[in-house]
Design a protein around this motif. Structure first.
Motif, PDB file in Angstrom:
ATOM      1  N   MET A   1       1.845   1.739  -3.353  1.00  0.00           N
ATOM      2  CA  MET A   1       1.070   2.253  -4.257  1.00  0.00           C
ATOM      3  C   MET A   1       0.650   4.069  -3.912  1.00  0.00           C
ATOM      4  O   MET A   1       0.390   4.792  -4.973  1.00  0.00           O
TER       5      MET A   1
ATOM      6  N   SER B   1       2.926   6.314  -5.795  1.00  0.00           N
ATOM      7  CA  SER B   1       2.726   6.415  -7.259  1.00  0.00           C
ATOM      8  C   SER B   1       1.613   7.135  -7.768  1.00  0.00           C
ATOM      9  O   SER B   1       0.923   7.549  -6.818  1.00  0.00           O
TER      10      SER B   1
ATOM     11  N   TYR C   1       1.014  -1.231  -0.117  1.00  0.00           N
ATOM     12  CA  TYR C   1      -0.021  -0.172  -0.094  1.00  0.00           C
ATOM     13  C   TYR C   1       0.917   1.245   0.065  1.00  0.00           C
ATOM     14  O   TYR C   1       0.475   2.335  -0.759  1.00  0.00           O
TER      15      TYR C   1
ATOM     16  N   ALA D   1      -5.951   0.394  -4.669  1.00  0.00           N
ATOM     17  CA  ALA D   1      -5.296   1.352  -5.514  1.00  0.00           C
ATOM     18  C   ALA D   1      -6.185   2.564  -5.259  1.00  0.00           C
ATOM     19  O   ALA D   1      -5.670   3.631  -5.072  1.00  0.00           O
TER      20      ALA D   1
ATOM     21  N   PHE E   1      -2.625   3.278 -11.215  1.00  0.00           N
ATOM     22  CA  PHE E   1      -2.425   2.064 -11.187  1.00  0.00           C
ATOM     23  C   PHE E   1      -3.027   1.321 -12.333  1.00  0.00           C
ATOM     24  O   PHE E   1      -4.072   1.530 -13.055  1.00  0.00           O
TER      25      PHE E   1
END
Length: 376
Positions: free
Chosen positions: A275, A278, A272, A297, A281
């Motif tokens: 994620m 970032s 997580y 996501a 996704f």
């Protein structure tokens, strides 16, 4: 209620979508005062010889020892049969109100049904996806016919089926029993409280590295973007039989700097965090029953790009506010990545709000209500 869950994979040793779902539902039912047992492969037996252990209040029972569940990227029929034949005696030892068996890989459903008849339990089957004619594409005409026949026969075993999406329900128009939709959930509060990882990435994929996840299409889209002058970085989290081929393809395309293979990340919290570090996704899978990871996501604030494919039920979770679909070609995926990189910041809050509707607390209550209804 005394509840038996039947599935060969088991969390936290295997962290697939089905395993996560059963763990969260089982854990939640225990908190609500129910007794939950999980009959599975004894993935822990190499470290702990006890065949019966307790994790998060769930009673795990080792039906057989660890084994390879995949051969050449496909589920092993031999392993499924071995698990099924080993299931009968352990499951028969206890009397349960509910036996909930995950439909795939099919064979355990027949044993679970037999035990339910002997013990006077209610047998429920949870269907994560329905293949139908896809069997012929997957295994060829003769083997595909056998697969399709076994799949169809499982629906003769029960009058009560749980599906994980309205899409999967729509594929079961031949079934005459009661169908309950209980979607997958997400650890919403847990994800929201976590901090980002230090390392930043534009794109991220999380999943098992097998053919139908189509990570090669993501790599080829990255190649197109690089040749067009874009400089995006991508994390790929996961392991599987396609890992070696994908790393080789990445090297052939000259993406060593742009793409980072992180392998299997043991901690969900770390997944997580990656994620949250970032922007977008990317989930090119062409075959999903629902795709818990897309909800995860969204909970991390990421919009999702996923494949517009008839067997990809995660499409059902995509709206214009939390993601976009692509045509399962590298060229179209490249275009959708460019679009999302321009718009992801404005979609963040809508993604989070969407995921909040799928908290595991809500999913556990739905499951409990289904069990209580079929017992009436």
């Amino acid at each position: 209620m005394r509840i038996a869950l039947v599935y060969d994979g088991a969390y936290p040793w295997i962290k697939g979508g089905v395993e996560k779902r059963l763990h969260e539902i089982g854990k939640g039912l225990v908190k609500r005062g129910h007794e939950v047992h999980w009959y599975c492969v004894g993935w822990w037996l190499n470290e702990n010889r006890n065949r019966d252990i307790e994790v998060d209040g769930i009673n795990y029972h080792a039906v057989c020892g660890p084994m390879e569940m995949y051969v050449n990227g496909r589920r092993s029929i031999k392993a499924a049969i071995k698990f099924s034949l080993s299931l009968f005696r352990p499951l028969l030892r206890n009397k349960f109100d509910i036996i909930d068996c995950q439909q795939f890989p099919f064979f355990p459903c027949f044993i679970s049904k037999l035990v339910s008849v002997i013990r006077g339990s209610i047998f429920i089957m949870t269907v994560h996806e329905y293949w139908g004619p896809y069997w012929y594409e997957y295994l060829g005409k003769i083997k595909g016919l056998f697969g399709r026949l076994i799949e169809k026969l499982t629906f003769k075993l029960t009058d009560n089926v749980i599906t994980i999406s309205n899409y999967v329900k729509s594929t079961l128009d031949f079934y005459n029993g009661k169908i309950y939709v209980v979607p997958n959930g997400v650890q919403f509060d847990r994800i929201r409280m976590l901090r980002k990882k230090g390392e930043k990435s534009n794109l991220i994929f999380v999943g098992r590295l097998i053919k139908h996840k189509n990570v090669d299409i993501l790599l080829r889209a990255m190649d197109i973007l690089k040749r067009r002058g874009f400089s995006f970085k991508c994390f790929i989290i996961g392991d599987g039989p396609e890992k070696k081929n994908l790393k080789k393809l990445s090297e052939e395309l000259g993406l060593e700097y742009e793409v980072k293979f992180l392998g299997r990340v043991p901690s969900d919290d770390d997944v997580y965090r990656y994620m949250k570090s970032s922007d977008v996704f990317v989930f090119p899978s062409s075959r999903e029953g629902a795709g818990i990871v897309t909800l995860e996501a969204n909970a991390a604030g990421l919009p999702v790009i996923t494949a517009d494919h008839p067997l990809n039920a995660s499409r059902e979770l995509i709206t214009s506010n939390n993601g976009i679909l692509f045509d399962l070609t590298p060229e179209d995926l490249a275009e959708k990545i460019i679009f999302m990189m321009k718009n992801h910041e404005g979609m963040k809050e809508d993604c989070i709000k969407f995921a909040e509707n799928y908290s595991w607390d809500n999913i556990v209550k739905l499951t409990e209500n289904v069990y209580l209804e079929v017992l009436e």
